[in-house]
Design a protein around this motif. Sequence first.
Motif, PDB file in Angstrom:
ATOM      1  N   LYS A   1      -4.179   7.571  13.083  1.00  0.00           N
ATOM      2  CA  LYS A   1      -4.916   6.951  11.987  1.00  0.00           C
ATOM      3  C   LYS A   1      -4.205   7.186  10.664  1.00  0.00           C
ATOM      4  CE  LYS A   1      -9.563   6.601   9.991  1.00  0.00           C
ATOM      5  NZ  LYS A   1     -10.991   6.961  10.099  1.00  0.00           N
ATOM      6  N   ALA A   2      -4.339   6.235   9.742  1.00  0.00           N
ATOM      7  CA  ALA A   2      -3.780   6.392   8.398  1.00  0.00           C
ATOM      8  C   ALA A   2      -4.728   5.794   7.377  1.00  0.00           C
ATOM      9  CB  ALA A   2      -2.416   5.716   8.306  1.00  0.00           C
ATOM     10  N   ASN A   3      -4.819   6.454   6.228  1.00  0.00           N
ATOM     11  CA  ASN A   3      -5.590   5.947   5.099  1.00  0.00           C
ATOM     12  C   ASN A   3      -4.627   5.427   4.045  1.00  0.00           C
ATOM     13  OD1 ASN A   3      -8.192   6.646   6.120  1.00  0.00           O
ATOM     14  ND2 ASN A   3      -7.828   8.780   5.552  1.00  0.00           N
ATOM     15  N   LEU A   4      -4.884   4.212   3.576  1.00  0.00           N
ATOM     16  CA  LEU A   4      -3.982   3.530   2.647  1.00  0.00           C
ATOM     17  C   LEU A   4      -4.638   3.350   1.292  1.00  0.00           C
ATOM     18  CD1 LEU A   4      -2.574   0.834   5.099  1.00  0.00           C
ATOM     19  CD2 LEU A   4      -1.678   3.104   4.623  1.00  0.00           C
ATOM     20  N   THR A   5      -3.838   3.437   0.238  1.00  0.00           N
ATOM     21  CA  THR A   5      -4.350   3.445  -1.122  1.00  0.00           C
ATOM     22  C   THR A   5      -3.461   2.611  -2.045  1.00  0.00           C
ATOM     23  OG1 THR A   5      -4.959   4.938  -2.948  1.00  0.00           O
ATOM     24  CG2 THR A   5      -3.054   5.572  -1.650  1.00  0.00           C
ATOM     25  N   ALA A   6      -4.040   2.155  -3.135  1.00  0.00           N
ATOM     26  CA  ALA A   6      -3.255   1.497  -4.184  1.00  0.00           C
ATOM     27  C   ALA A   6      -3.045   2.436  -5.361  1.00  0.00           C
ATOM     28  CB  ALA A   6      -3.953   0.215  -4.644  1.00  0.00           C
ATOM     29  N   ASP A   7      -4.041   3.301  -5.641  1.00  0.00           N
ATOM     30  CA  ASP A   7      -3.976   4.156  -6.830  1.00  0.00           C
ATOM     31  C   ASP A   7      -3.584   5.603  -6.526  1.00  0.00           C
ATOM     32  OD1 ASP A   7      -6.246   5.237  -5.680  1.00  0.00           O
ATOM     33  OD2 ASP A   7      -7.613   4.656  -7.295  1.00  0.00           O
TER      34      ASP A   7
ATOM     35  N   PHE B   1       0.830  -1.197   0.000  1.00  0.00           N
ATOM     36  CA  PHE B   1       0.000   0.000   0.000  1.00  0.00           C
ATOM     37  C   PHE B   1       0.873   1.261   0.000  1.00  0.00           C
ATOM     38  CE2 PHE B   1      -3.626  -2.514   1.844  1.00  0.00           C
ATOM     39  CZ  PHE B   1      -4.614  -2.049   0.986  1.00  0.00           C
ATOM     40  N   LYS B   2       0.268   2.391  -0.387  1.00  0.00           N
ATOM     41  CA  LYS B   2       0.861   3.712  -0.207  1.00  0.00           C
ATOM     42  C   LYS B   2       0.018   4.453   0.834  1.00  0.00           C
ATOM     43  CE  LYS B   2       1.866   3.920  -5.182  1.00  0.00           C
ATOM     44  NZ  LYS B   2       0.945   2.857  -5.616  1.00  0.00           N
ATOM     45  N   ILE B   3       0.652   5.352   1.576  1.00  0.00           N
ATOM     46  CA  ILE B   3      -0.090   6.180   2.545  1.00  0.00           C
ATOM     47  C   ILE B   3      -0.714   7.358   1.800  1.00  0.00           C
ATOM     48  CG2 ILE B   3       0.066   7.653   4.585  1.00  0.00           C
ATOM     49  CD1 ILE B   3       2.373   5.934   5.564  1.00  0.00           C
ATOM     50  N   LEU B   4      -2.023   7.497   1.933  1.00  0.00           N
ATOM     51  CA  LEU B   4      -2.724   8.642   1.337  1.00  0.00           C
ATOM     52  C   LEU B   4      -2.641   9.839   2.280  1.00  0.00           C
ATOM     53  CD1 LEU B   4      -4.362   9.382  -1.196  1.00  0.00           C
ATOM     54  CD2 LEU B   4      -6.427   8.687   0.037  1.00  0.00           C
ATOM     55  N   ASP B   5      -2.924   9.605   3.563  1.00  0.00           N
ATOM     56  CA  ASP B   5      -2.741  10.636   4.589  1.00  0.00           C
ATOM     57  C   ASP B   5      -2.707   9.945   5.945  1.00  0.00           C
ATOM     58  OD1 ASP B   5      -5.608  10.593   5.690  1.00  0.00           O
ATOM     59  OD2 ASP B   5      -5.970  11.150   3.605  1.00  0.00           O
ATOM     60  N   ARG B   6      -2.153  10.654   6.939  1.00  0.00           N
ATOM     61  CA  ARG B   6      -2.088  10.052   8.273  1.00  0.00           C
ATOM     62  C   ARG B   6      -2.039  11.123   9.353  1.00  0.00           C
ATOM     63  NH1 ARG B   6       3.195   7.305  10.729  1.00  0.00           N
ATOM     64  NH2 ARG B   6       1.898   7.723  12.545  1.00  0.00           N
TER      65      ARG B   6
ATOM     66  N   LYS C   1      -5.364   7.698  -4.872  1.00  0.00           N
ATOM     67  CA  LYS C   1      -6.567   8.540  -4.768  1.00  0.00           C
ATOM     68  C   LYS C   1      -7.626   7.939  -3.842  1.00  0.00           C
ATOM     69  CE  LYS C   1      -7.057   8.142  -9.194  1.00  0.00           C
ATOM     70  NZ  LYS C   1      -7.520   8.194 -10.590  1.00  0.00           N
ATOM     71  N   THR C   2      -7.848   6.628  -3.954  1.00  0.00           N
ATOM     72  CA  THR C   2      -8.959   5.968  -3.278  1.00  0.00           C
ATOM     73  C   THR C   2      -8.474   5.250  -2.027  1.00  0.00           C
ATOM     74  OG1 THR C   2      -9.875   5.547  -5.468  1.00  0.00           O
ATOM     75  CG2 THR C   2     -10.895   4.381  -3.627  1.00  0.00           C
ATOM     76  N   THR C   3      -9.116   5.515  -0.879  1.00  0.00           N
ATOM     77  CA  THR C   3      -8.769   4.781   0.341  1.00  0.00           C
ATOM     78  C   THR C   3      -9.429   3.407   0.302  1.00  0.00           C
ATOM     79  OG1 THR C   3      -8.604   6.814   1.641  1.00  0.00           O
ATOM     80  CG2 THR C   3      -8.901   4.765   2.858  1.00  0.00           C
ATOM     81  N   LEU C   4      -8.612   2.347   0.371  1.00  0.00           N
ATOM     82  CA  LEU C   4      -9.128   0.983   0.456  1.00  0.00           C
ATOM     83  C   LEU C   4      -9.117   0.487   1.896  1.00  0.00           C
ATOM     84  CD1 LEU C   4      -7.468  -0.765  -2.632  1.00  0.00           C
ATOM     85  CD2 LEU C   4      -9.768   0.204  -2.447  1.00  0.00           C
ATOM     86  N   LEU C   5      -8.082   0.869   2.645  1.00  0.00           N
ATOM     87  CA  LEU C   5      -7.920   0.400   4.022  1.00  0.00           C
ATOM     88  C   LEU C   5      -7.546   1.580   4.905  1.00  0.00           C
ATOM     89  CD1 LEU C   5      -7.731  -2.168   5.902  1.00  0.00           C
ATOM     90  CD2 LEU C   5      -5.268  -2.089   5.461  1.00  0.00           C
ATOM     91  N   SER C   6      -8.236   1.707   6.043  1.00  0.00           N
ATOM     92  CA  SER C   6      -7.848   2.672   7.067  1.00  0.00           C
ATOM     93  C   SER C   6      -7.447   1.890   8.311  1.00  0.00           C
ATOM     94  CB  SER C   6      -9.012   3.605   7.413  1.00  0.00           C
ATOM     95  OG  SER C   6      -9.375   4.382   6.289  1.00  0.00           O
ATOM     96  N   ILE C   7      -6.374   2.319   8.931  1.00  0.00           N
ATOM     97  CA  ILE C   7      -5.958   1.670  10.180  1.00  0.00           C
ATOM     98  C   ILE C   7      -5.861   2.739  11.259  1.00  0.00           C
ATOM     99  CG2 ILE C   7      -4.837  -0.385   9.246  1.00  0.00           C
ATOM    100  CD1 ILE C   7      -2.188   1.034   9.353  1.00  0.00           C
ATOM    101  N   GLU C   8      -6.353   2.391  12.446  1.00  0.00           N
ATOM    102  CA  GLU C   8      -6.341   3.345  13.540  1.00  0.00           C
ATOM    103  C   GLU C   8      -5.931   2.661  14.837  1.00  0.00           C
ATOM    104  OE1 GLU C   8     -10.985   3.545  14.829  1.00  0.00           O
ATOM    105  OE2 GLU C   8     -10.468   4.608  12.984  1.00  0.00           O
ATOM    106  N   GLN C   9      -5.305   3.427  15.723  1.00  0.00           N
ATOM    107  CA  GLN C   9      -4.847   2.927  17.013  1.00  0.00           C
ATOM    108  C   GLN C   9      -5.696   3.564  18.101  1.00  0.00           C
ATOM    109  OE1 GLN C   9      -0.571   3.279  17.648  1.00  0.00           O
ATOM    110  NE2 GLN C   9      -0.874   3.389  19.866  1.00  0.00           N
TER     111      GLN C   9
END
Length: 282
Positions: free
Chosen positions: A43-49, A34-39, A51-59
Motif C-alpha cells: 500500500k502507498a499513500n500519495l500526496t500533493a502537499d 503525486f509524491k509518496i507520503l509513505d508506503r 502532508k495530506t493523503t489524497l489517494l491511497s493505492i493498494e494491491q
Amino acid sequence: MNFHREPNTFVGQVILKVQDLDRSLMFYQEVIGFKILDRTNRKANLTADGKTTLLSIEQPDNVIPKQGRTTGLYHFALLLPERQDLANIVNHFIEKRVPIGSSDHLVSEALYLSDPDGNGIEIYIDRDPSEWNWNNGEVAMAVDPLDFENLLTSMEKKAWKGLPAGTVMGHIHLHVSELTKTEEFYNKGLGFEVVNRFGTQALFISTGKYHHHIGLNTWNGVGAPPPPVNSVGLESYTLILPNEETREEIIEQLKRIGSSVAEEQDYFVTTDPSGNRIHLRV
C-alpha cells in the motif's frame, strides 16, 4: 477552494485497488505528479502537499483485473488551484505523449485519462462560481469542447514540478445500480443536495452549492452488480464532515433509512445501495 472546507461535507481521500503497486506508483508519480507520503509492500499513500493523503493505492491478495459493467469508480477528480496549473499539466502530458480526453463543463475545464488498471481520473479547474448559471436550484453543466489554444496561453514557461501543493480531491463520480434508493441514501442519509439531473441516468450532488462533490450514474446498466472484493477498482472513499455533531446526525439519518454504519478505528464506515464503501471522518 471554499467548497472543500468546513462547513461543507466533501470528498477527502480515495482508496483504489491496483494489480501492480510498483507500476501504479511509477504512473502516479511520473504522469500525474503525486509524491509518496509513505508506503509498505502492499500500500502507498500519495500526496500533493507533502502532508495530506489524497489517494491511497493498494494491491490486494489474489487481485484480478477491473471488471466491466459493475458498480464502483467512474473517476476520481483532482481539482487544481489555478488555470495555469491545468495548462502546465496539459503541456506535461503532451511531452509525455499521454493520451487524454477533455471537456468544457461550463462550471469547469477538465481533462480525462485512466491509470494502468483502467481506473478513471479527471484533472480539472473550476471557473469562478460567479460564472455558474443556476436555474430552479440546478446548476447548468455541459460537455463542450475544451479550448486548448486559449488554455495554453496561461502556461508557465518552466519545468513541470508535479501537482501543485493546493490540489484537492475535487469530487468523485461513481457507477451505481439505480438512482431512486441512491438519491435517498445520499440526500436523506448523508445530507447532500441534488444540484443537477442528467436525464434519468445521472445525478450530481453537493453541499454548499458546489457544482458537485459526487456524481452518480447508471451508465454501466441499471441493476449492475458490485465487483468482486479482490478486483481492481474502488476500495472506498472518505467524506470529511465539518464536526462531530454533524457526523452523529448523519449516522442517525443513515440508520433511520435502514443503512448500516459500523465503527472502525477512528472513523465510521457505511455503504451506499450499490456497494460503494464510504468512510465518515471529521
